[in-house]
Design a protein around this motif. Structure first.
Motif, short mmCIF file in Angstrom:
data_model
loop_
_atom_site.label_atom_id
_atom_site.label_comp_id
_atom_site.label_asym_id
_atom_site.label_seq_id
_atom_site.Cartn_x
_atom_site.Cartn_y
_atom_site.Cartn_z
N TYR A 1 -11.49 3.34 -12.54
CA TYR A 1 -12.46 2.91 -13.53
C TYR A 1 -12.99 1.53 -13.12
O TYR A 1 -12.32 0.80 -12.38
N PRO A 2 -14.18 1.16 -13.61
CA PRO A 2 -14.72 -0.16 -13.29
C PRO A 2 -13.71 -1.25 -13.65
O PRO A 2 -13.06 -1.16 -14.69
N GLY A 3 -13.61 -2.22 -12.78
CA GLY A 3 -12.69 -3.32 -13.04
C GLY A 3 -11.33 -3.10 -12.42
O GLY A 3 -10.58 -4.05 -12.21
N GLN A 4 -10.98 -1.84 -12.13
CA GLN A 4 -9.68 -1.58 -11.49
C GLN A 4 -9.79 -1.83 -9.99
O GLN A 4 -10.80 -1.50 -9.37
N ALA A 5 -8.74 -2.39 -9.46
CA ALA A 5 -8.80 -2.82 -8.06
C ALA A 5 -8.60 -1.66 -7.09
O ALA A 5 -9.10 -1.68 -5.97
N ASP A 6 -7.83 -0.67 -7.49
CA ASP A 6 -7.58 0.43 -6.54
C ASP A 6 -7.61 1.79 -7.23
O ASP A 6 -7.85 1.89 -8.43
N GLY A 7 -7.36 2.81 -6.43
CA GLY A 7 -7.51 4.18 -6.92
C GLY A 7 -8.74 4.80 -6.29
O GLY A 7 -9.63 4.08 -5.82
N PRO A 8 -8.78 6.13 -6.24
CA PRO A 8 -9.89 6.81 -5.56
C PRO A 8 -11.20 6.70 -6.35
O PRO A 8 -11.19 6.61 -7.57
N GLU A 9 -12.30 6.73 -5.61
CA GLU A 9 -13.61 6.73 -6.27
C GLU A 9 -13.87 8.08 -6.93
O GLU A 9 -14.60 8.17 -7.91
N GLU A 10 -13.32 9.14 -6.31
CA GLU A 10 -13.50 10.47 -6.89
C GLU A 10 -12.17 11.18 -6.95
O GLU A 10 -11.36 11.09 -6.02
N PHE A 11 -11.97 11.88 -8.04
CA PHE A 11 -10.76 12.69 -8.19
C PHE A 11 -11.18 14.14 -8.42
O PHE A 11 -11.94 14.43 -9.33
N HIS A 12 -10.68 15.01 -7.57
CA HIS A 12 -10.98 16.44 -7.70
C HIS A 12 -9.69 17.22 -7.90
O HIS A 12 -8.70 16.98 -7.21
N LEU A 13 -9.75 18.12 -8.84
CA LEU A 13 -8.61 19.02 -9.06
C LEU A 13 -9.05 20.44 -8.73
O LEU A 13 -10.00 20.96 -9.32
N VAL A 14 -8.39 21.03 -7.74
CA VAL A 14 -8.69 22.41 -7.36
C VAL A 14 -7.61 23.31 -7.94
O VAL A 14 -6.42 23.16 -7.64
#
Lengths: 475, 243, 261
Positions: free
Chosen positions: A278-291
């Motif tokens: 989310y905006p403001g968070q320093a890390d984590g993926p830009e996109e999350f996909h669940l297959v």
């Protein structure tokens, strides 16, 4: 699709039994986890009966999977994630390659996932020019060696420290070492570079939660956290059955999963991932996909006899107590899933005739059911598979596996409904056995198809008078 | 205690044809305990071999024969946990689509007991006055243990045998690798399993291994014999009938 | 493109299940149910925990931490935590390279430790895992984030707090927020978590009850990433030998501040 070699069950089993290194590793694994897991169930605040509650939770979830998956998808999307429903492995692979291309992905780090093994994601990625690294230490070893995992939780149990030392020296260009701590450190260093350079991370999903819209991943090494935190894109793959409706169900199941898998109260890392950074968070993926993958599961769902198998949460507790797995190891099962779970799931996924040895090659001892954290009746389903092999089955496209045997049993069933005929048969057999080699009152050799017995064992001859003949005389 | 003790003998086919002395040992114990015995002489096999191999039609045929033969028996007692599991759990499964037979199957299931279960749970005996000088170890048969939950009964009976020393082997509840047709069709795997079982028996230091199911015991005996071992293999009835 | 198979997929499951009941009716069996008596009791219990019960919980935590090699240390106040951290920094050597640096969450409790000042004597910089420029926060590959990522990678100790600590399995529970990057508890060699005594809860049941029914916790939810940490990273993949520090931290310290302020 991963290569299927279920036909080689007998020869692979024979090979595994002769491999003393593997035999020791399997014995050690079962000795530790078998006992400790049973103890971990005993120590649950609710006691081992929690397994039965978990069974009901799983069954109720599976019975309502359509609405629960709908809810999961709705909530993941609400959290900003993407959900893709894949009918089969091909769909799942195409979708993930599309994501990879969109983000110009070159390097992929993978967290351990049985379902991506099932669909052969690695080779598909590699064929498309992606640099793919398995990151679970065991899986990394297997990947370097160009092999397949032999255990769901401990993929490289068939390798010794010397094997790993040689492999690392050869593939990583480091000096030959055999200390597990130093080997782990070497892998830590190599994989850290991979994690930091990767554009995409993938993982499986141990258990999603529909009401919150999260998937949960469980690991002890931290590789899955790395793969889901550091790269800019993250794709999670889940078999469609791996979902809990609510947090209270999730509570029961995740605790049992950790105990079933490795006798832990809680794995070192459990991550609940519900969306991209989310905006403001320093890390984590830009996109999350669940297959979410079907790949034959809806067919299992449709059959009342086998629906229960979808309760499985892939913890491998059954492998750790199965006396057959304990001798033949994971590779003999010829597909992603080994042990008791593999013996039921694999035939249903790849074909019952093709995997007939997996259905028949057990003793029905029931240890798996007692150790299963969700109390799945695997022996019942093995029997159901056997009946399909015996009689044939149009729904599953099964042809009778052994017509000669079938007529033999037909004759047998007639004979045992007629005691007189049975007595006559016994008389003939008692006479016939006189021509067999004997020593100290034991038969040393039996003709085919009984010769399997006497390859390692003697047999007591049929008595000259049966118990019932004696009884008739005596009373 | 049961005043009017009755048992109708359900003789496992292996006992009937290969190990009649086990059946006779059981008879001897029951006579000593004043149990009224009967034994239908047209009984054959419960059908488990066919059922376990997937031949349900054939197993059903065997089950019908059994149900008819034992229709009037009040207490059906069998020296095999495996056969009792078949009758108690699998007969009802075989007739789910035949209400009339299902009722009869359920009735047979409710009347069928395993030998040690019958002695301890029904008759209330733990000491049957047996004497047997040996170091005993006990193998838990899978269907007896996990199928019908009999674990303590045989141990309690053995603990009262005069002159016998009881030693638990390692992993007494691990399958011996018999599995019926499995032992022949998957002989390599079966051999590996019984090898481990026999190793645990030898390492226990016992001179006699006891069990409640001749399937497993035949497997164990077969390997011990091939090895030339002096360890004796006995059905629990053979121990309990000794004086 | 992403949803093209959704309806077909769910339709196939529906067909396989052959359900007689309506979807809405079944949805209502699972979701949006009122609070259960059980959960109500759990919440009450958490709220009214006596000092003795709290002490008991702490003891459970200590016991659970031992077998997983998690160091749980009770300290009387903030300043003793600071000294403990200063000592650790002095004793422990970095894993890659020789320059020591530390990265910490932007969190009120951590702020009170005054680490920057305390570690300045050793000349060890303390980076704060926070994006400073508002504008850049929304951009996907900002220089600011790259800088912070590198600082976390370079640091050999990561200092965080946690939302809760579940006593029964010695598990830290952390939710993701701005200033509280997840990689701080993951990438450095050593992870230190500083929590208050009253953040200890009993188990997963209590956590889920709080997340579901406690208004404040429910409002924030699980966030987009909630992480449980029970001890240091470990593996047993080579001949079943237990080795710590497979990919995550090799050592984890939990400092529990027992003061009441």
């Amino acid at each position: 699709m991963t290569e299927i070699t279920t036909e080689n069950y007998l020869s692979e089993a024979k090979r595994a039994i002769k491999n003393q290194v593997l035999q020791n590793a399997l014995a050690d694994l079962q000795h530790r986890f078998g006992t400790e897991t049973a103890l971990a169930y005993q120590n649950l605040p609710e006691g081992p009966e929690l397994r039965f509650k978990a069974h009901d939770i799983r069954m109720h979830t599976i019975d309502n999977l359509d609405v629960i998956l709908d809810k999961l998808a709705e909530n993941v999307r609400k959290n900003g994630g993407h959900v893709f429903f894949a009918n089969n492995g091909k769909d799942a692979i195409e979708y993930s390659l599309r994501i990879a291309r969109k983000h110009n992905v070159k390097r992929v780090v993978k967290g351990k996932s049985m379902v991506t093994e099932e669909i052969g994601l690695n080779s598909a990625f590699i064929e498309s020019g992606l640099d793919v690294s398995e990151t679970d230490l065991g899986e990394y070893i297997i990947q370097l060696a160009g092999e397949h995992p032999s255990h769901i939780i401990a993929p490289a149990i068939h390798k010794t420290r010397n094997d790993v030392g040689k492999l690392f020296s050869e593939k990583m260009g480091i000096p030959y070492i055999t200390d597990p701590a130093k080997l782990t450190q070497a892998a830590r260093k190599a994989l850290r570079e991979k994690f930091l350079a990767a554009d995409m991370g993938t993982s499986g999903c141990n258990l999603a939660c529909a009401e919150t819209g999260h998937i949960t991943t469980v690991s002890n090494e931290g590789n899955i956290r790395m793969a889901t935190t550091m790269p800019k894109v993250y794709i999670a793959f889940m078999g469609m059955e791996r979902v809990a409706a609510r947090l209270e169900d999730h509570d029961v199941l995740i605790r049992l999963l950790c105990r079933g898998a490795s006798a832990q109260n809680m794995a070192t890392y459990v991550s609940y991932i519900g969306g991209p950074r989310y905006p403001g968070q320093a890390d984590g993926p830009e996109e999350f996909h669940l297959v979410i993958l079907d790949n034959g599961r809806s067919r299992i769902l449709a059959d009342e006899d086998f629906r229960e198998m979808l309760c499985c949460i892939r913890c491998a507790a059954c492998l750790n107590v199965c006396p057959v797995y304990g001798k033949i190891g994971g590779h003999s099962y010829g597909f992603t899933y080994s042990g008791p779970v593999g013996a039921v799931v694999t035939p249903l996924l790849v074909g019952i005739n093709k995997a007939k040895h997996l259905c028949l090659g057990e003793t029905l001892c029931g240890a798996c059911k007692d150790q299963c954290p969700v109390d799945i009746d695997i022996p019942r389903m093995l029997l159901a598979l056997r009946s399909k092999l015996a009689e044939g089955d149009s729904v599953w496209g099964v042809t009778p596996a052994d017509r000669k045997e079938k007529s033999m049993y037909r004759a047998w069933s007639w004979m045992i409904s007629h005691r007189g005929v049975y007595d006559l048969f016994l008389k003939m057999a008692a006479f016939g056995q006189k021509f067999l080699p004997q020593k100290e009152g034991m038969i040393r050799w039996l003709p085919p198809p009984m010769n399997g017995w006497t390859q390692s064992r003697d047999m007591k001859p049929i008595a000259s008078e049966s118990f019932l003949q004696r009884w008739r005389k005596g009373s | 205690m049961n005043e009017n003790k009755k048992a109708t003998l359900f003789i496992q086919c292996l006992v009937d044809t290969i190990y009649p002395e086990v059946g006779e040992a059981m008879v001897q114990i029951f006579r000593k305990l004043d149990v009224n015995l009967s034994c239908p002489t047209n009984q054959t096999c419960c059908g488990q071999p066919a059922f376990n191999s997937g031949y349900r039609k054939e197993a059903r045929k065997a089950a019908r024969h059994f149900i008819q033969v034992f229709e009037n028996a009040e207490m059906i007692v069998c020296p095999s946990g495996s056969c009792v599991t078949m009758v108690r759990h699998h007969y009802p499964e075989l007739f789910t689509n035949e209400p009339h037979w299902l009722q009869r199957a359920n009735s047979a299931a409710a009347r069928t007991y395993e030998f040690t279960e019958y002695l301890v749970d029904v008759l209330g005996f733990e000491d049957v006055g047996a004497k047997y000088h040996a170091k005993l170890t006990y193998h838990d048969s899978c269907h007896l243990l996990r199928g019908i939950g009999v674990k303590e009964q045989p141990r309690r009976l053995l603990s009262h045998v005069q002159g016998a020393e009881f030693i638990e082997m390692n992993n007494s509840d691990q399958c011996c690798g018999f599995g019926g047709a499995f032992s022949v069709k998957y002989a390599d795997i079966s051999t590996a399993m019984v090898t481990e079982k026999v190793k645990n028996i030898i390492e226990s230091g016992a001179d006699t291994v006891v069990g409640c199911d001749m399937g497993c015991l035949m497997n164990i005996q077969g390997m011990l014999s091939r090895m030339g071992s002096k360890i004796k293999v006995k059905h629990i009835a053979q121990i309990l009938s000794s004086t | 493109m992403a949803t093209s198979k959704h309806a077909e997929f769910i339709g196939r499951i529906k067909k396989a299940l052959g359900h007689p009941k309506e979807d809405d009716q079944r949805m209502a069996e699972f979701f949006n149910l009122p609070i259960s008596e059980n959960d109500r009791t759990i919440l009450e219990h958490i709220k009214n925990r006596t000092p003795e019960e709290k002490q008991k919980l702490f003891e459970v935590l200590i016991e659970a931490a031992k077998p997983i090699n998690l160091n749980v240390i009770a300290l009387p106040d903030v300043s003793s935590v600071t000294s403990a951290i200063v000592d650790l920094v002095e004793q422990k050597e970095p894993e890659w390279g020789s320059k020591k640096s530390v990265v910490a969450w932007n969190h009120p409790l951590i702020e009170r430790l005054n680490l920057e000042e305390a570690l300045s004597q050793q000349d060890v910089p303390v980076y704060v895992a926070e994006l400073k420029n508002e504008e850049e926060q929304s951009s996907s590959s900002s220089d600011e984030r790259k800088r912070l990522r590198q600082q976390i990678i370079d640091s050999y100790i990561g200092i965080t707090s946690a939302d809760f600590c579940m006593a029964d399995a010695a598990t830290l529970v952390m939710r993701t927020r701005p200033g509280q990057a997840r990689s701080v508890s993951l990438v450095p060699l050593i992870h230190i978590a500083v929590i208050r005594y009253d953040q200890i809860i009993a188990d997963l049941k209590e956590l889920y009850a709080l997340l579901k029914w406690d208004p404040e916790n429910h409002k924030e939810g699980l966030t987009n990433c909630m992480t449980f940490i029970s001890g240091p990273s470990k593996t047993a993949d080579i001949e079943a030998n237990m080795v710590h520090g497979a990919h995550g931290p090799r050592e984890v310290y939990v400092y529990v501040i027992s003061d009441k302020d």
